[in-house]
Design a protein around this motif. Structure first.
Motif, PDB file in Angstrom:
ATOM      1  N   GLN A 409       0.796  -1.215   0.000  1.00 50.79           N
ATOM      2  CA  GLN A 409       0.000   0.000   0.000  1.00 50.79           C
ATOM      3  C   GLN A 409       0.840   1.281   0.000  1.00 50.79           C
ATOM      4  OE1 GLN A 409      -3.395  -0.133  -0.230  1.00 50.79           O
ATOM      5  NE2 GLN A 409      -3.135  -2.341  -0.448  1.00 50.79           N
ATOM      6  N   GLY A 410       2.073   1.230  -0.450  1.00 51.96           N
ATOM      7  CA  GLY A 410       2.868   2.444  -0.560  1.00 51.96           C
ATOM      8  C   GLY A 410       3.124   3.079   0.788  1.00 51.96           C
ATOM      9  N   LEU A 411       2.638   4.306   0.969  1.00 58.66           N
ATOM     10  CA  LEU A 411       2.909   5.029   2.208  1.00 58.66           C
ATOM     11  C   LEU A 411       1.870   4.731   3.293  1.00 58.66           C
ATOM     12  CD1 LEU A 411       4.094   8.516   0.876  1.00 58.66           C
ATOM     13  CD2 LEU A 411       5.464   6.610   1.721  1.00 58.66           C
ATOM     14  N   GLU A 412       1.117   3.661   3.118  1.00 57.77           N
ATOM     15  CA  GLU A 412       0.146   3.293   4.142  1.00 57.77           C
ATOM     16  C   GLU A 412       0.661   2.129   4.985  1.00 57.77           C
ATOM     17  OE1 GLU A 412      -3.534   2.361   2.316  1.00 57.77           O
ATOM     18  OE2 GLU A 412      -3.889   4.397   1.584  1.00 57.77           O
ATOM     19  N   GLY A 413       0.167   2.052   6.196  1.00 49.91           N
ATOM     20  CA  GLY A 413       0.470   0.927   7.072  1.00 49.91           C
ATOM     21  C   GLY A 413      -0.727   0.649   7.958  1.00 49.91           C
ATOM     22  N   TYR A 414      -0.669  -0.454   8.696  1.00 53.41           N
ATOM     23  CA  TYR A 414      -1.772  -0.834   9.565  1.00 53.41           C
ATOM     24  C   TYR A 414      -1.212  -1.134  10.954  1.00 53.41           C
ATOM     25  CZ  TYR A 414      -4.097  -1.025   5.124  1.00 53.41           C
ATOM     26  OH  TYR A 414      -4.588  -0.684   3.897  1.00 53.41           O
ATOM     27  N   ALA A 415      -1.584  -0.289  11.901  1.00 55.35           N
ATOM     28  CA  ALA A 415      -1.037  -0.382  13.248  1.00 55.35           C
ATOM     29  C   ALA A 415      -2.006  -1.100  14.176  1.00 55.35           C
ATOM     30  CB  ALA A 415      -0.743   1.014  13.796  1.00 55.35           C
ATOM     31  N   MET A 416      -1.447  -1.802  15.142  1.00 57.45           N
ATOM     32  CA  MET A 416      -2.226  -2.618  16.070  1.00 57.45           C
ATOM     33  C   MET A 416      -2.301  -1.945  17.436  1.00 57.45           C
ATOM     34  SD  MET A 416      -1.015  -6.257  17.711  1.00 57.45           S
ATOM     35  CE  MET A 416      -0.831  -7.093  16.139  1.00 57.45           C
ATOM     36  N   ARG A 417      -3.523  -1.865  17.975  1.00 57.83           N
ATOM     37  CA  ARG A 417      -3.724  -1.423  19.351  1.00 57.83           C
ATOM     38  C   ARG A 417      -4.239  -2.629  20.122  1.00 57.83           C
ATOM     39  NH1 ARG A 417      -2.475   1.581  23.715  1.00 57.83           N
ATOM     40  NH2 ARG A 417      -4.163   2.851  24.574  1.00 57.83           N
ATOM     41  N   TRP A 418      -3.517  -3.074  21.174  1.00 57.42           N
ATOM     42  CA  TRP A 418      -3.804  -4.359  21.786  1.00 57.42           C
ATOM     43  C   TRP A 418      -3.542  -4.279  23.284  1.00 57.42           C
ATOM     44  CZ3 TRP A 418      -0.199  -9.215  21.143  1.00 57.42           C
ATOM     45  CH2 TRP A 418      -0.864 -10.350  21.607  1.00 57.42           C
ATOM     46  N   THR A 419      -4.499  -4.760  24.077  1.00 56.32           N
ATOM     47  CA  THR A 419      -4.257  -4.779  25.523  1.00 56.32           C
ATOM     48  C   THR A 419      -3.102  -5.706  25.882  1.00 56.32           C
ATOM     49  OG1 THR A 419      -5.908  -6.517  25.826  1.00 56.32           O
ATOM     50  CG2 THR A 419      -6.662  -4.243  26.125  1.00 56.32           C
ATOM     51  N   GLY A 420      -2.784  -6.634  24.997  1.00 53.90           N
ATOM     52  CA  GLY A 420      -1.636  -7.510  25.233  1.00 53.90           C
ATOM     53  C   GLY A 420      -0.335  -6.755  25.362  1.00 53.90           C
ATOM     54  N   HIS A 421      -0.293  -5.529  24.798  1.00 49.81           N
ATOM     55  CA  HIS A 421       0.927  -4.716  24.886  1.00 49.81           C
ATOM     56  C   HIS A 421       1.006  -3.890  26.165  1.00 49.81           C
ATOM     57  CE1 HIS A 421       1.081  -4.711  20.210  1.00 49.81           C
ATOM     58  NE2 HIS A 421       1.792  -5.702  20.700  1.00 49.81           N
ATOM     59  N   LEU A 422      -0.109  -3.781  26.890  1.00 51.96           N
ATOM     60  CA  LEU A 422      -0.141  -2.831  27.999  1.00 51.96           C
ATOM     61  C   LEU A 422       0.672  -3.301  29.194  1.00 51.96           C
ATOM     62  CD1 LEU A 422      -3.916  -1.834  27.857  1.00 51.96           C
ATOM     63  CD2 LEU A 422      -1.966  -0.643  26.854  1.00 51.96           C
ATOM     64  N   GLY A 423       0.782  -4.592  29.349  1.00 50.50           N
ATOM     65  CA  GLY A 423       1.535  -5.123  30.484  1.00 50.50           C
ATOM     66  C   GLY A 423       0.729  -5.084  31.765  1.00 50.50           C
ATOM     67  N   GLY A 424       0.927  -6.085  32.573  1.00 49.86           N
ATOM     68  CA  GLY A 424       0.265  -6.163  33.873  1.00 49.86           C
ATOM     69  C   GLY A 424       0.983  -7.186  34.714  1.00 49.86           C
ATOM     70  N   ASN A 425       0.766  -7.098  36.010  1.00 51.00           N
ATOM     71  CA  ASN A 425       1.428  -8.056  36.897  1.00 51.00           C
ATOM     72  C   ASN A 425       0.551  -9.289  37.056  1.00 51.00           C
ATOM     73  OD1 ASN A 425       2.935  -9.402  38.757  1.00 51.00           O
ATOM     74  ND2 ASN A 425       2.986  -7.767  40.287  1.00 51.00           N
ATOM     75  N   ASN A 426       0.395 -10.025  35.954  1.00 55.80           N
ATOM     76  CA  ASN A 426      -0.437 -11.234  36.006  1.00 55.80           C
ATOM     77  C   ASN A 426       0.125 -12.260  36.984  1.00 55.80           C
ATOM     78  OD1 ASN A 426      -1.918  -9.992  34.067  1.00 55.80           O
ATOM     79  ND2 ASN A 426      -1.515 -11.454  32.448  1.00 55.80           N
ATOM     80  N   GLN A 427       1.448 -12.273  37.136  1.00 53.65           N
ATOM     81  CA  GLN A 427       2.026 -13.224  38.084  1.00 53.65           C
ATOM     82  C   GLN A 427       1.484 -13.003  39.488  1.00 53.65           C
ATOM     83  OE1 GLN A 427       4.853 -16.134  36.612  1.00 53.65           O
ATOM     84  NE2 GLN A 427       3.371 -15.990  38.201  1.00 53.65           N
ATOM     85  N   GLU A 428       1.285 -11.733  39.853  1.00 52.40           N
ATOM     86  CA  GLU A 428       0.791 -11.444  41.188  1.00 52.40           C
ATOM     87  C   GLU A 428      -0.607 -12.033  41.398  1.00 52.40           C
ATOM     88  OE1 GLU A 428       2.373 -10.384  43.731  1.00 52.40           O
ATOM     89  OE2 GLU A 428       0.593 -10.462  45.013  1.00 52.40           O
ATOM     90  N   THR A 429      -1.405 -12.039  40.345  1.00 54.98           N
ATOM     91  CA  THR A 429      -2.722 -12.650  40.451  1.00 54.98           C
ATOM     92  C   THR A 429      -2.622 -14.103  40.901  1.00 54.98           C
ATOM     93  OG1 THR A 429      -3.832 -11.211  38.877  1.00 54.98           O
ATOM     94  CG2 THR A 429      -4.719 -13.437  39.101  1.00 54.98           C
ATOM     95  N   PHE A 430      -1.768 -14.863  40.236  1.00 53.15           N
ATOM     96  CA  PHE A 430      -1.691 -16.290  40.564  1.00 53.15           C
ATOM     97  C   PHE A 430      -0.993 -16.527  41.896  1.00 53.15           C
ATOM     98  CE2 PHE A 430      -2.115 -16.165  35.897  1.00 53.15           C
ATOM     99  CZ  PHE A 430      -3.340 -16.803  35.826  1.00 53.15           C
ATOM    100  N   LEU A 431       0.040 -15.748  42.194  1.00 55.81           N
ATOM    101  CA  LEU A 431       0.715 -15.907  43.486  1.00 55.81           C
ATOM    102  C   LEU A 431      -0.248 -15.607  44.627  1.00 55.81           C
ATOM    103  CD1 LEU A 431       4.127 -14.224  42.554  1.00 55.81           C
ATOM    104  CD2 LEU A 431       3.693 -16.660  42.907  1.00 55.81           C
ATOM    105  N   SER A 432      -1.106 -14.612  44.442  1.00 61.09           N
ATOM    106  CA  SER A 432      -2.078 -14.273  45.488  1.00 61.09           C
ATOM    107  C   SER A 432      -3.210 -15.291  45.560  1.00 61.09           C
ATOM    108  CB  SER A 432      -2.652 -12.870  45.240  1.00 61.09           C
ATOM    109  OG  SER A 432      -1.634 -11.892  45.360  1.00 61.09           O
ATOM    110  N   LEU A 433      -3.667 -15.773  44.396  1.00 59.60           N
ATOM    111  CA  LEU A 433      -4.705 -16.810  44.418  1.00 59.60           C
ATOM    112  C   LEU A 433      -4.212 -18.057  45.147  1.00 59.60           C
ATOM    113  CD1 LEU A 433      -6.250 -16.650  40.823  1.00 59.60           C
ATOM    114  CD2 LEU A 433      -7.430 -16.162  42.970  1.00 59.60           C
TER     115      LEU A 433
END
Length: 804
Positions: A409-433
């Motif tokens: 597409q020449g000078l066009e591109g397609y960018a991704m917005r994803w909560t997977g990129h936001l980062g979180g302390n998921n480990q803390e969830t399991f350690l606390s559970l």
């Protein structure tokens, strides 16, 4: 002449020496691979030993009891010793698997197998997998306790790696001719990112955009509605939200459609999902809450799960771990049990980017040119030069597709917005559970969880049951995220996130049970925008109807439900097909198959033939219905089966019924007959080769080795029923990767099984020893040691001691 012969012998010897010590394509260096002192022969082993060892960094001794299933029960005096031991023990049994998966997440497979993996690695880099893992690691390291545990776990893994000699390496390293590298906390973050991509890496924005552009909005709404009336959502429709203070962004006016037709990256398996449910004491024959969970993932050896018990004076927990991540992921302790299913939410959106020039250093945003960030990805390729790929980042996220990757597409591109990129302390969830004692501590634990969004089911010995749809969800305007958006307009940005307390949830519902099977999370009264994105409607309705079918249930009922092969899709679909199909032109052979279907009771059991006929027929029928979507240059996403069914039922003369390549104008009844005849032809072909077309034979479920299904390390033709869309969601190579049932008695009693074994070593008797029991619908009683005194029947014991 003698000199010539001598030279010839030397040359042949040199050539043989080179061949035996060099990896040739997919063939390992056979000299090293077959050498008695370090090759594959060293991987034939048993685990009946009692070697004690010193482990650097321990503050006190750690005792590990291995039971008859090779499940380690780890007793430590404190958390850091416990997780250091977990790292060591997990690496001891699953090192290659955990390391290979993190390399895959990071886009580093070309380093191992060469340029055949280059496009895969480029795709992983352009998805921002490392970007997301680094953001998650940063969040985890913000918490000193999580960081200390991550470092202890890492040190345990590295202690195991450091003591390995070449002969000790897992056989896959020998096959591929490489060696493990040191573990790091970042690799744990990559492993969690690997799971995030598996569970929340899918979306249909680009395919939907293509459909919208080709067929228009009315046709789109007909086939891809926001909500089906038939849905029995995760959170009951009756729940009221009138006291919530909610603000939802106003939808902007969209000026025009934006075209997209490029080839896309491979999507995660569409059936990656799960079932879970829990009943309150009032529905239980024993007056104890009971909880069940079975995550549906690709069937692989070594199994994705590894079962452990982790105990200190402050906590005692048992369940399924993910090799490479800390703590128990799905399990129970003396007070609570928990499980997860994938939440149906759209957390990945796409933006069309306009670059200022070929340098791609600026892109249009809010009427001006905004600077990009560029990252040069250096991909090492075995046997070749390093490949350098420049990935451009915008404020939306990485530009995944541009003129150098899957787009022109020449000078066009397609960018991704994803909560997977936001980062979180998921480990803390399991350690606390792992150490939670009640509903309040469960709720506090899951607040850390960002992505992939999950339905966390909960039950406790005090009788509480609950379910939260947990993750970080964009607060979207109506319709946002269905289609490709203009990345230059700030109104298209995510305008914020739904506050955690407004994530959909239920505690102790009047009906006495909670359940989720990846269906739509909420009813129409939920005040935030959610559309039907991800799963069909069938498993959830069977589960909820089961719990409405009688007054009380026990563990045997739970087992029966996890093995339930009832095909609700066929039960709703097939009678209509049989009633309306024209049968006047059927041959005797076709009539015989039709009678097979008429006699079928809608259960996908292995000895039935009806499921095979229906599966092939419905596939042929869908192909004819949606032949408009067959296009090599434009990607489309097929509507859910329920949509196809309602189209046949309610619009039998719709233009989609017409077969594109014929001059006639077909109706639904025409398609039924044409597709049935084509299905019978395929069945006859199948029978000419194999005779038996019973469901078990036709489906032929197998569990392939993680490394391209190496036949010698895989299991084939497993006798198990079910299919995609059925509660027993076992299809050809996908299904319940871990089945767990916990009765919250005092102490809890648990049963579980997974299609694999504790050892990752194909030479071990524990490599696949659970597979046959799993296929037969059996469980093992999970031995939960309340103290060291209950370890009398241990297979063997290992003492890990501090280095003196």
């Amino acid at each position: 002449m003698k000199t010539l012969k001598l030279l010839l012998v030397l040359l042949l010897t040199a050539g043989l020496f080179y061949a035996l010590n060099t990896k040739l394509g997919s063939v390992p260096p056979l000299g090293k691979f077959l050498a008695p002192n370090q090759g594959i022969w060293q991987n034939e082993m048993t685990e009946n030993h009692t070697d004690d060892l010193d482990l650097a960094g321990l503050e006190a001794p750690v005792t590990v009891y291995y039971d008859a299933y090779l499940i380690p029960h780890v007793f430590a005096e404190n958390d850091t010793d416990l997780y250091r031991a977990q790292g060591y023990i997990t690496a001891q049994h699953r090192l290659w698997q955990m390391e290979f998966q993190t390399r895959a997440a990071a886009g580093r497979i070309s380093e191992i197998i060469g340029d055949a993996a280059l496009n895969f690695d480029r795709g992983q880099r352009r998805k921002g997998m490392v970007f997301g893992a680094e953001n998650a690691l940063s969040k985890m390291q913000d918490n000193p306790k999580t960081q200390a545990i991550l470092e202890a776990y890492t040190a345990g893994i590295n202690a195991y790696i450091s003591q390995l000699e070449k002969e000790d390496l897992p056989v896959e390293y020998k096959l591929l001719d490489y060696e493990p590298e040191p573990w790091t906390p970042k690799k744990t973050a990559l492993l969690l990112m690997y799971m995030t991509d598996m569970l929340a890496g899918g979306d249909s924005d680009l395919e939907y955009t293509n459909f919208l552009r080709t067929f228009g909005k009315d046709r789109f709404d007909l086939l891809y509605p926001d909500f089906y009336d038939i849905i029995d959502p995760v959170i009951p429709k009756e729940k009221e939200y009138t006291d919530w203070m909610v603000e939802v962004p106003e939808a902007p006016t969209q000026d025009s459609l934006l075209a997209f037709s490029a080839q896309e990256l491979p999507e995660p398996h569409p059936d990656n999902g799960s079932n879970n449910w829990a009943i309150a004491p009032k529905l239980s024959t024993t007056n104890n809450a009971i909880l069940a969970n079975d995550p549906h993932l690709g069937l692989r050896l070594p199994s994705i799960w590894y079962v452990m018990q982790l105990s200190t004076p402050e906590k005692n927990t048992l369940g399924a771990t993910l090799p490479g991540a800390v703590g128990i992921i799905i399990g129970f302790n003396e007070h609570i049990a928990w499980g997860v299913t994938n939440a149906t939410r759209d957390v990945k959106d796409w933006y069309k980017i306009e670059f200022q020039d070929d340098s791609r250093s600026k892109y249009r945003y809010d009427g001006a040119w905004k600077p990009t960030t560029q990252k040069i990805e250096e991909i090492k390729i075995r046997g070749n030069e390093v490949y350098r790929d420049t990935v451009v980042y915008t404020h939306h996220g990485p530009v995944t597709y541009d003129q150098s990757f899957n787009s022109n597409q020449g000078l066009e591109g397609y960018a991704m917005r994803w909560t997977g990129h936001l980062g979180g302390n998921n480990q803390e969830t399991f350690l606390s559970l792992n150490k939670a004692k009640n509903y309040e501590e469960y709720l506090e634990a899951i607040k850390h969880f960002v992505a992939p969004a999950q339905n966390f089911v909960f039950a406790s010995t005090s009788g509480d049951i609950a379910l939260w749809v947990q993750g970080l969800f964009p607060n979207k305007w109506e319709g946002q995220g269905k289609f490709l958006m203009d990345g230059s307009d700030p109104k298209n940005d995510w305008q914020g996130f739904i506050p955690q307390e407004y994530n959909a949830h239920i505690l102790n519902p009047q009906r006495g049970f909670v359940s989720s099977a990846n269906q739509h999370p909420v009813g129409p009264s939920y005040p935030y925008y959610v559309f039907n994105d991800g799963y069909d409607t069938y498993r959830s309705r069977v589960i909820n109807n089961f719990f409405r079918s009688k007054e009380q249930f026990d563990v045997e009922d739970f087992k029966s439900l996890q093995q339930n092969n009832y095909n609700l899709q066929a039960a709703e679909y097939l009678p209509m097909l049989l009633q309306e199909m024209k049968t006047d032109k059927l041959t005797p052979v076709e009539t015989e198959y039709l009678n097979e279907l008429k006699a079928w009771d809608f259960y996908n059991d292995i000895d039935k033939k009806g499921p095979t006929v229906f599966k092939i027929w419905s596939s042929e029928l869908s192909q004819l219905l949606l032949d408009e979507l067959e296009n090599d240059s434009i990607a489309y996403d097929w509507p859910f089966i329920y949509s196809r069914y309602t189209l046949f039922r309610d619009h039998p003369r719709d233009t989609f019924m017409d077969i594109v390549e014929t001059e006639d104008v077909e109706t639904a009844a025409d398609l039924y007959q044409i597709s049935f005849k084509e299905a019978v032809a395929k069945l006859e072909d199948w029978k000419s080769d194999r005779e038996d077309y019973s469901w078990g034979s036709y489906k032929a479920t197998y569990i392939g080795h993680l490394l391209q299904n190496l036949p010698a390390f895989s299991r084939f033709n497993l006798p198990i029923g079910g299919d995609s869309g059925i509660v027993n969601a076992t299809s050809k190579n996908h299904g319940p990767s871990w089945r767990m049932i916990v009765e919250l008695s005092d102490p809890p009693q648990a049963q579980g099984i997974y299609p694999g074994g504790q050892s990752g070593n194909p030479g071990s008797k524990f490599y696949d020893n659970f597979v046959d029991q799993w296929a037969a619908g059996e469980y093992i009683n999970l031995p939960f040691y309340l103290s060291k005194d209950e370890s009398k029947n241990a297979l063997y014991t290992v003492q890990l001691s501090p280095v003196q």
